[in-house]
Write an enzyme that holds these catalytic residues in place. Structure first.
Site, PDB file in Angstrom:
ATOM      1  N   GLY A  48      -9.875  10.553   5.660  1.00  0.00           N
ATOM      2  CA  GLY A  48      -9.966   9.287   5.697  1.00  0.00           C
ATOM      3  C   GLY A  48     -10.947   8.700   6.990  1.00  0.00           C
ATOM      4  N   GLU A 102      -7.163   7.744  13.596  1.00  0.00           N
ATOM      5  CA  GLU A 102      -6.619   7.626  12.516  1.00  0.00           C
ATOM      6  C   GLU A 102      -7.227   6.587  11.774  1.00  0.00           C
ATOM      7  OE1 GLU A 102      -5.035   8.693  10.224  1.00  0.00           O
ATOM      8  OE2 GLU A 102      -3.048   9.357  10.169  1.00  0.00           O
ATOM      9  N   ASP A 103      -7.291   6.688  10.381  1.00  0.00           N
ATOM     10  CA  ASP A 103      -8.184   5.622   9.814  1.00  0.00           C
ATOM     11  C   ASP A 103      -7.041   4.497   9.373  1.00  0.00           C
ATOM     12  OD1 ASP A 103      -6.368   7.197   8.105  1.00  0.00           O
ATOM     13  OD2 ASP A 103      -7.678   7.313   6.503  1.00  0.00           O
ATOM     14  N   ASP A 106       0.319   2.826   7.871  1.00  0.00           N
ATOM     15  CA  ASP A 106       0.743   2.265   6.804  1.00  0.00           C
ATOM     16  C   ASP A 106       2.475   2.318   6.940  1.00  0.00           C
ATOM     17  OD1 ASP A 106       1.102   0.866   4.437  1.00  0.00           O
ATOM     18  OD2 ASP A 106       0.858   2.713   3.255  1.00  0.00           O
ATOM     19  N   LYS A 134      -0.943  -1.613   9.203  1.00  0.00           N
ATOM     20  CA  LYS A 134      -0.283  -2.752   8.320  1.00  0.00           C
ATOM     21  C   LYS A 134       1.023  -2.877   8.796  1.00  0.00           C
ATOM     22  CE  LYS A 134      -2.274  -0.917   3.925  1.00  0.00           C
ATOM     23  NZ  LYS A 134      -1.940  -0.314   2.499  1.00  0.00           N
ATOM     24  N   PHE A 155      -3.592  -2.496  -0.671  1.00  0.00           N
ATOM     25  CA  PHE A 155      -4.058  -1.337  -0.817  1.00  0.00           C
ATOM     26  C   PHE A 155      -5.565  -1.576  -0.402  1.00  0.00           C
ATOM     27  CE2 PHE A 155      -6.095   2.135  -2.500  1.00  0.00           C
ATOM     28  CZ  PHE A 155      -5.132   3.182  -1.924  1.00  0.00           C
ATOM     29  N   ASP A 162      -9.965   6.059   0.417  1.00  0.00           N
ATOM     30  CA  ASP A 162     -10.193   6.342  -0.980  1.00  0.00           C
ATOM     31  C   ASP A 162      -9.047   5.877  -1.766  1.00  0.00           C
ATOM     32  OD1 ASP A 162      -8.384   8.456  -0.027  1.00  0.00           O
ATOM     33  OD2 ASP A 162      -8.668   8.963  -2.222  1.00  0.00           O
ATOM     34  N   ARG A 168     -14.752   6.264  -0.813  1.00  0.00           N
ATOM     35  CA  ARG A 168     -14.979   6.550   0.513  1.00  0.00           C
ATOM     36  C   ARG A 168     -16.525   6.152   1.207  1.00  0.00           C
ATOM     37  NH1 ARG A 168     -10.642   9.861   2.145  1.00  0.00           N
ATOM     38  NH2 ARG A 168      -9.759  11.320   0.684  1.00  0.00           N
TER      39      ARG A 168
HETATM   40  P1  IMP Z   1       1.551   6.311   6.324  1.00  0.00           P
HETATM   41  O1  IMP Z   1       1.949   7.888   6.391  1.00  0.00           O
HETATM   42  O2  IMP Z   1       2.200   5.530   5.194  1.00  0.00           O
HETATM   43  O3  IMP Z   1       1.208   5.705   7.367  1.00  0.00           O
HETATM   44  O4  IMP Z   1      -0.037   6.539   5.504  1.00  0.00           O
HETATM   45  C1  IMP Z   1      -1.101   6.991   6.234  1.00  0.00           C
HETATM   46  C2  IMP Z   1      -2.082   7.482   5.103  1.00  0.00           C
HETATM   47  O5  IMP Z   1      -1.937   7.039   3.860  1.00  0.00           O
HETATM   48  C3  IMP Z   1      -3.608   7.344   5.635  1.00  0.00           C
HETATM   49  O6  IMP Z   1      -4.070   8.100   6.366  1.00  0.00           O
HETATM   50  C4  IMP Z   1      -4.030   7.059   4.204  1.00  0.00           C
HETATM   51  O7  IMP Z   1      -4.712   8.236   3.772  1.00  0.00           O
HETATM   52  C5  IMP Z   1      -3.081   6.686   3.278  1.00  0.00           C
HETATM   53  N1  IMP Z   1      -3.180   5.161   3.051  1.00  0.00           N
HETATM   54  C6  IMP Z   1      -2.322   4.297   3.627  1.00  0.00           C
HETATM   55  N2  IMP Z   1      -2.729   2.982   3.297  1.00  0.00           N
HETATM   56  C7  IMP Z   1      -3.700   3.113   2.678  1.00  0.00           C
HETATM   57  C8  IMP Z   1      -4.828   2.084   1.794  1.00  0.00           C
HETATM   58  O8  IMP Z   1      -4.328   1.026   1.916  1.00  0.00           O
HETATM   59  N3  IMP Z   1      -5.793   2.530   1.026  1.00  0.00           N
HETATM   60  C9  IMP Z   1      -6.093   4.027   1.057  1.00  0.00           C
HETATM   61  N4  IMP Z   1      -5.426   4.998   1.765  1.00  0.00           N
HETATM   62  C10 IMP Z   1      -4.007   4.649   2.432  1.00  0.00           C
HETATM   63 MG    MG Z   2      -5.519   9.625   6.454  1.00  0.00          MG
END
Ligand code: IMP
Ligand code: MG
Length: 181
Positions: A48, A102-103, A106, A134, A155, A162, A168
Site C-alpha cells: 500500500g 505506512e500507508d 486503521d 483513522k 474506507f 486498494d 492502487r
Molecule cells: P490496521 O492493521 O487495521 O491498522 O490496518 C492497516 C492496513 O489495513 C493498511 O496497511 C491497509 O492495507 C489496510 N487498510 C486499512 N484501512 C484501509 C482503507 O480505508 N483502505 C484501504 N486499505 C485499508
Molecule cells: Mg498496508
C-alpha cells in the site's frame, strides 16, 4: 473528479493529489528537522505505501537509506493465532534510526505487529510515519510519530491503497460511497 466503480462498489472523490503532496512535504520537512544529523533508514511497508514512499523520499533532502518490506500472515500456534512476519528485510538494523513508512493506520493491529517484529532488532530508534490515520478507529496505546492526514472512519482507495486489488493506480483518494454519502 467523478465517481468510479471498483468491483461492485462505487467510490467518490475525497482527497486530491495536491493535498496529499502538501501533507507529504510537511512530513518530510518535519522528519528532516527532527532527525538533524542522523542518517535514517526509511522502511516502507508494501504494497500500500509504494506511492507514498516514492513521493516522500523525493522530498527528504538529507542523506538516508531506503528499504522495503512486506508483512505476510502465517498461522502461528493455536495460542498466538494469526501472526505476521517480515518478508524482505536484508539490512542489519543494529544501531540505526529506523523510520517506518505506512500507508494507513486503521485499527493499529499492523502497527502492533511492527513494534513486536522490531523489538529484537536492536535499533537505535524506531519512528512511525503514516500518510493516513483513522483516529476514531485506532484504540491502541502505541505511539505514532508522524501523521500526514487524519481522516474519518471511511474506507478509502487510491494513491497505493486498494479495494480488493483495485484502485492502487489512482493519483487521488476516493471514499466508498455509502447510503448517506
Ligand atoms: P490496521 O492493521 O487495521 O491498522 O490496518 C492497516 C492496513 O489495513 C493498511 O496497511 C491497509 O492495507 C489496510 N487498510 C486499512 N484501512 C484501509 C482503507 O480505508 N483502505 C484501504 N486499505 C485499508
Ligand atoms: Mg498496508
Amino acid at each position: 473528479m467523478n465517481a468510479i466503480k471498483l468491483h461492485n462498489n462505487y467510490f467518490i472523490p475525497f482527497i486530491e493529489s495536491t493535498q496529499i503532496a502538501k501533507a507529504i512535504k510537511k512530513m518530510a520537512t518535519q522528519i528532516e528537522s527532527d532527525l538533524k544529523d542522523e542518517q535514517p533508514i526509511f522502511i516502507g511497508i508494501l504494497n500500500g505505501s509504494f506511492m507514498f514512499i516514492a513521493d516522500f523520499i523525493r522530498q527528504y533532502k538529507n542523506n538516508c537509506e531506503v528499504s522495503f518490506v512486506k508483512l505476510a500472515s502465517y498461522q502461528g500456534t493455536a495460542s498466538t493465532g494469526k501472526i505476521k512476519e517480515l518478508v524482505g528485510l536484508q539490512e542489519n538494523l543494529k544501531g540505526k534510526t529506523v523510520v517506518i513508512l505506512e500507508d494507513i493506520i486503521d485499527t493499529g493491529n499492523t502497527l502492533e505487529e511492527i513494534f513486536r517484529i522490531f523489538e529484537d532488532k536492536e535499533v537505535k530508534a524506531l519512528k512511525i510515519a503514516t500518510l493516513f490515520f483513522k483516529p476514531d478507529v485506532f484504540k491502541k496505546d502505541l505511539n505514532i510519530d508522524y501523521i500526514g492526514l487524519s481522516i474519518p472512519n471511511k474506507f478509502i482507495v487510491g494513491y497505493g491503497l486498494d479495494y480488493d486489488g483495485l484502485g492502487r493506480n489512482l493519483p487521488d483518494i476516493y471514499q466508498l460511497k455509502t447510503a448517506n454519502s
